[in-house]
Design a protein around this motif. Structure first.
Motif, PDB file in Angstrom:
ATOM      1  N   ILE A 356       0.852  -1.188   0.000  1.00  0.00           N
ATOM      2  CA  ILE A 356       0.000   0.000   0.000  1.00  0.00           C
ATOM      3  C   ILE A 356       0.887   1.237   0.000  1.00  0.00           C
ATOM      4  CG2 ILE A 356      -1.803   1.235   1.252  1.00  0.00           C
ATOM      5  CD1 ILE A 356      -2.413  -1.452   2.688  1.00  0.00           C
ATOM      6  N   ASP A 357       0.558   2.201  -0.860  1.00  0.00           N
ATOM      7  CA  ASP A 357       1.251   3.485  -0.863  1.00  0.00           C
ATOM      8  C   ASP A 357       0.706   4.295   0.310  1.00  0.00           C
ATOM      9  OD1 ASP A 357       2.249   6.027  -1.243  1.00  0.00           O
ATOM     10  OD2 ASP A 357       2.004   5.992  -3.421  1.00  0.00           O
ATOM     11  N   LEU A 358       1.531   4.451   1.350  1.00  0.00           N
ATOM     12  CA  LEU A 358       1.056   5.095   2.574  1.00  0.00           C
ATOM     13  C   LEU A 358       0.691   6.552   2.336  1.00  0.00           C
ATOM     14  CD1 LEU A 358       0.558   4.647   5.581  1.00  0.00           C
ATOM     15  CD2 LEU A 358       2.922   5.304   6.028  1.00  0.00           C
ATOM     16  N   GLY A 359       1.466   7.258   1.501  1.00  0.00           N
ATOM     17  CA  GLY A 359       1.144   8.657   1.228  1.00  0.00           C
ATOM     18  C   GLY A 359      -0.204   8.798   0.550  1.00  0.00           C
ATOM     19  N   GLU A 360      -0.455   7.945  -0.452  1.00  0.00           N
ATOM     20  CA  GLU A 360      -1.747   8.001  -1.161  1.00  0.00           C
ATOM     21  C   GLU A 360      -2.885   7.635  -0.221  1.00  0.00           C
ATOM     22  OE1 GLU A 360      -5.199   6.501  -3.130  1.00  0.00           O
ATOM     23  OE2 GLU A 360      -3.706   5.192  -2.160  1.00  0.00           O
ATOM     24  N   LEU A 361      -2.657   6.645   0.672  1.00  0.00           N
ATOM     25  CA  LEU A 361      -3.687   6.225   1.615  1.00  0.00           C
ATOM     26  C   LEU A 361      -4.066   7.363   2.549  1.00  0.00           C
ATOM     27  CD1 LEU A 361      -5.382   3.924   2.951  1.00  0.00           C
ATOM     28  CD2 LEU A 361      -3.418   3.498   4.421  1.00  0.00           C
ATOM     29  N   LEU A 362      -3.062   8.097   3.055  1.00  0.00           N
ATOM     30  CA  LEU A 362      -3.354   9.206   3.963  1.00  0.00           C
ATOM     31  C   LEU A 362      -4.010  10.369   3.228  1.00  0.00           C
ATOM     32  CD1 LEU A 362      -0.135   9.123   6.157  1.00  0.00           C
ATOM     33  CD2 LEU A 362      -2.441   8.477   6.841  1.00  0.00           C
ATOM     34  N   SER A 363      -3.626  10.577   1.951  1.00  0.00           N
ATOM     35  CA  SER A 363      -4.239  11.653   1.169  1.00  0.00           C
ATOM     36  C   SER A 363      -5.727  11.406   0.973  1.00  0.00           C
ATOM     37  CB  SER A 363      -3.531  11.769  -0.183  1.00  0.00           C
ATOM     38  OG  SER A 363      -4.126  12.778  -0.969  1.00  0.00           O
ATOM     39  N   TRP A 387       9.777  12.246   1.580  1.00  0.00           N
ATOM     40  CA  TRP A 387       9.755  10.853   1.144  1.00  0.00           C
ATOM     41  C   TRP A 387       8.662  10.601   0.125  1.00  0.00           C
ATOM     42  CZ3 TRP A 387      13.970   8.833   3.147  1.00  0.00           C
ATOM     43  CH2 TRP A 387      14.441   9.321   4.363  1.00  0.00           C
ATOM     44  N   ARG A 388       8.933   9.669  -0.790  1.00  0.00           N
ATOM     45  CA  ARG A 388       7.914   9.200  -1.716  1.00  0.00           C
ATOM     46  C   ARG A 388       8.019   7.678  -1.802  1.00  0.00           C
ATOM     47  NH1 ARG A 388       9.836   7.807  -6.774  1.00  0.00           N
ATOM     48  NH2 ARG A 388      11.990   8.476  -7.240  1.00  0.00           N
ATOM     49  N   ASP A 389       6.981   7.082  -2.328  1.00  0.00           N
ATOM     50  CA  ASP A 389       6.934   5.619  -2.482  1.00  0.00           C
ATOM     51  C   ASP A 389       7.118   4.904  -1.138  1.00  0.00           C
ATOM     52  OD1 ASP A 389       6.635   5.966  -5.215  1.00  0.00           O
ATOM     53  OD2 ASP A 389       8.808   5.899  -5.573  1.00  0.00           O
ATOM     54  N   LEU A 390       6.453   5.433  -0.112  1.00  0.00           N
ATOM     55  CA  LEU A 390       6.459   4.761   1.190  1.00  0.00           C
ATOM     56  C   LEU A 390       5.426   3.637   1.150  1.00  0.00           C
ATOM     57  CD1 LEU A 390       6.767   7.626   3.823  1.00  0.00           C
ATOM     58  CD2 LEU A 390       8.495   5.997   3.105  1.00  0.00           C
ATOM     59  N   ALA A 391       5.882   2.406   0.981  1.00  0.00           N
ATOM     60  CA  ALA A 391       4.966   1.276   0.853  1.00  0.00           C
ATOM     61  C   ALA A 391       4.982   0.455   2.142  1.00  0.00           C
ATOM     62  CB  ALA A 391       5.363   0.394  -0.327  1.00  0.00           C
ATOM     63  N   VAL A 392       3.802   0.134   2.618  1.00  0.00           N
ATOM     64  CA  VAL A 392       3.658  -0.773   3.758  1.00  0.00           C
ATOM     65  C   VAL A 392       2.805  -1.947   3.309  1.00  0.00           C
ATOM     66  CG1 VAL A 392       3.903   1.034   5.496  1.00  0.00           C
ATOM     67  CG2 VAL A 392       1.636   0.456   4.626  1.00  0.00           C
ATOM     68  N   SER A 393       2.957  -3.064   3.991  1.00  0.00           N
ATOM     69  CA  SER A 393       2.209  -4.262   3.644  1.00  0.00           C
ATOM     70  C   SER A 393       1.058  -4.431   4.625  1.00  0.00           C
ATOM     71  CB  SER A 393       3.122  -5.498   3.700  1.00  0.00           C
ATOM     72  OG  SER A 393       2.391  -6.664   3.381  1.00  0.00           O
ATOM     73  N   GLY A 394      -0.159  -4.607   4.078  1.00  0.00           N
ATOM     74  CA  GLY A 394      -1.297  -4.788   4.962  1.00  0.00           C
ATOM     75  C   GLY A 394      -2.616  -4.689   4.228  1.00  0.00           C
TER      76      GLY A 394
END
Length: 528
Positions: A356-363, A387-394
């Protein structure tokens, strides 16, 4: 007090006089001085066996023997008279020593008996003394008749057990035993064991087998009835080993009536608690689902209201209405997914993981909260940092609900803050190159209670709150391998920090953004 018993003392004195007369005044050497040993024996047999009394009688007899010898010698005693005197004195000395030893042993036995009786009568535990000799004799006769398996025999012949129970005599009982059974005196106590036990008692069958085996320890639990007819549950312990004297077997009796009643009460309470826990779990599950569906339902309401207003314009703005209906359809799908995900989370099911792209998720989360922010004139600020492309798994839906809950709490916490100061800041950062850090800060009053209490189920400071948001959020974050913590924001408000492990190759620096610079995305909070 006289040390000697009068009848025996008088007899001993008369015997001593008779022996003296025979020894001193007869013409022939009859050697009767040896009979003086009978005098201390007779005196001691009447209870005058104390040490001083024995020594007194022996000394007197020795003096009489010597006096008799001197009188006899003055009258022309033969040469053997002196030898007879010596033998008599030696015999008297040996008898005196034996009497003293016997007296010492008797005193020790009496002291032991008194000590045992004192312990027996004053012990806090109830004790009954039993006579099992008749039962042992009956068992011996049964064995002689050819019965080999006694355990099987007592099971198949309950009448034999009842008969044996009637043969057991109660020979003594202490004060605690009397109080337990409500009996005023030992004389009024039951004389047979069958008078204490009910006819339905099954414990005595094991006692018969224990007697036959001469067990060193026999324990059983049974029921007795007091003099007033009340039932008492007792725990009985016997010592029936080979060294036990079966005509006086003390049984230690422990009243367990209150303990069993308490155990029954504890069992009932445990069952009631288990039922309450099941009901509470069901209530918590229902409340958590309702809580998590609140945001999607609010979005559905907002999109439906917006579509209605666009359609009510003259002429209707079909483009905006279609956009609102599209958002409505998406919100309905989101609500359905939320319900499915929460059900999986509560049921401990496996999380569906994806990058999951964390930045896009928070936006998208901040955009989703525009309506709530507009109602309270709150400014939402998303700080993506360098930072960009902060990906987390979940699970995207579950993580989104976590941040929706945190932003919602932040907005609601500033209800008493002036509108121009109401700001919620969501900031993304990276720790140690392997952990994504999301900080949600507000300008409200901050946290007043301990962290464990805040994250507990049903904790809330809001009048209409259910107290499940932070509890569910922590569960979700921990199941994603992360952590959530509370703190204080720089401006004095509340701060929540969410840490999630990064997925993939790790973060990269955004183009055109240097160290120390941040990219801010502000959401006004007012719906245009």
């Amino acid at each position: 007090m006289n040390l000697f018993d009068r009848p025996q003392s008088a007899g001993a004195a008369l015997l001593a006089c008779a022996i003296f007369c025979l020894d001193a005044f007869t013409r022939d050497d009859l050697a009767v001085a040896g009979l003086y040993v009978l005098v201390p024996l007779i005196a001691a047999s009447g209870g005058g066996g104390r040490r001083r009394a024995v020594l007194g009688w022996s000394t007197a007899c020795a003096g009489l023997a010597i006096a008799g010898f001197l009188i006899f010698q003055a009258r022309g005693a033969p040469p053997l008279a002196f030898a007879h005197l010596g033998i008599s004195l030696v015999v008297l000395l040996v008898m005196t020593l034996l009497l003293l030893r016997t007296q010492a042993m008797s005193s020790a036995v009496e002291r032991g008996e008194r000590r045992y009786r004192s312990i027996f009568d004053t012990l806090a535990s109830a004790i009954w003394e039993h006579d099992f000799t008749e039962v042992v004799d009956a068992i011996s006769r049964l064995r002689a008749s050819g019965v080999e398996d006694l355990r099987r025999y007592v099971v198949e012949h309950p009448e034999f057990v009842a008969e044996m129970r009637r043969l057991v005599r109660i020979t003594d009982v202490n004060a605690t035993g009397l109080a337990l059974m409500g009996v005023p005196s030992k004389e009024a106590f039951h004389s047979r064991l069958s008078e204490l036990l009910p006819e339905t008692d099954e414990s005595f069958a094991d006692c018969i087998v224990a007697l036959d085996e001469r067990r060193s320890l026999f324990e059983t639990e049974t029921t007795v009835y007091t003099l007033a007819g009340s039932r008492r549950d007792i725990f009985v312990t016997f010592s029936l080993g080979p060294e036990a004297c079966l005509d006086k077997v003390p049984g230690s009796i422990l009243d367990v009536t209150d303990r069993k009643a308490l155990e029954a009460q504890v069992l009932r309470t445990r069952e009631e608690l288990a039922e309450a826990q099941r009901s509470g779990a069901l209530a918590a599950m229902s409340a958590s689902i309702a809580h998590e569906l609140n945001q999607p339902l609010s979005a559905i309401h907002s999109y439906a209201d917006a579509a209605r207003r666009w359609m009510a314009r003259m002429p209707p703005d079909m483009h905006e209405a279609m956009a609102a209906l599209t958002g409505l359809s998406q919100a309905i799908g989101h609500a359905r997914t939320v319900m499915h995900r929460v059900r999986s989370l509560v049921g401990n099911a496996r999380i569906r993981s994806a990058d999951i792209d964390l930045g896009e998720l928070l936006s998208t989360t901040v955009t989703l909260m525009r309506a709530d922010a507009a109602e309270t004139s709150t400014r939402l600020v998303l700080m993506r940092g360098r930072w960009r492309d902060l990906a987390v798994s979940g699970d995207r839906i579950l993580l989104k609900q976590v941040f929706v809950n945190l932003v919602t709490n932040a907005i609601q916490a500033m209800a008493e803050v002036p509108p121009e100061c109401r700001t919620v800041t969501v900031k993304i950062d990276v720790e140690d190159g392997a952990t994504a850090l999301v900080r949600v800060a507000d300008r409200g009053p901050g946290w007043e209670d301990a962290e464990e209490k805040v994250f507990g189920s049903f904790y809330t400071t809001k009048p209409a709150g259910m107290g499940l948001g932070l509890s569910i959020s922590r569960t979700t974050v921990e199941r994603h391998g992360g952590s959530i913590a509370l703190g204080r924001a720089p401006g004095g408000g509340a701060l929540v920090e969410v840490r999630l492990p990064l997925a993939g190759a790790g973060p990269s620096v955004a183009d055109g953004v240097g160290d120390g610079q941040v990219e801010q995305v502000a959401v006004d909070g007012l719906v245009q």
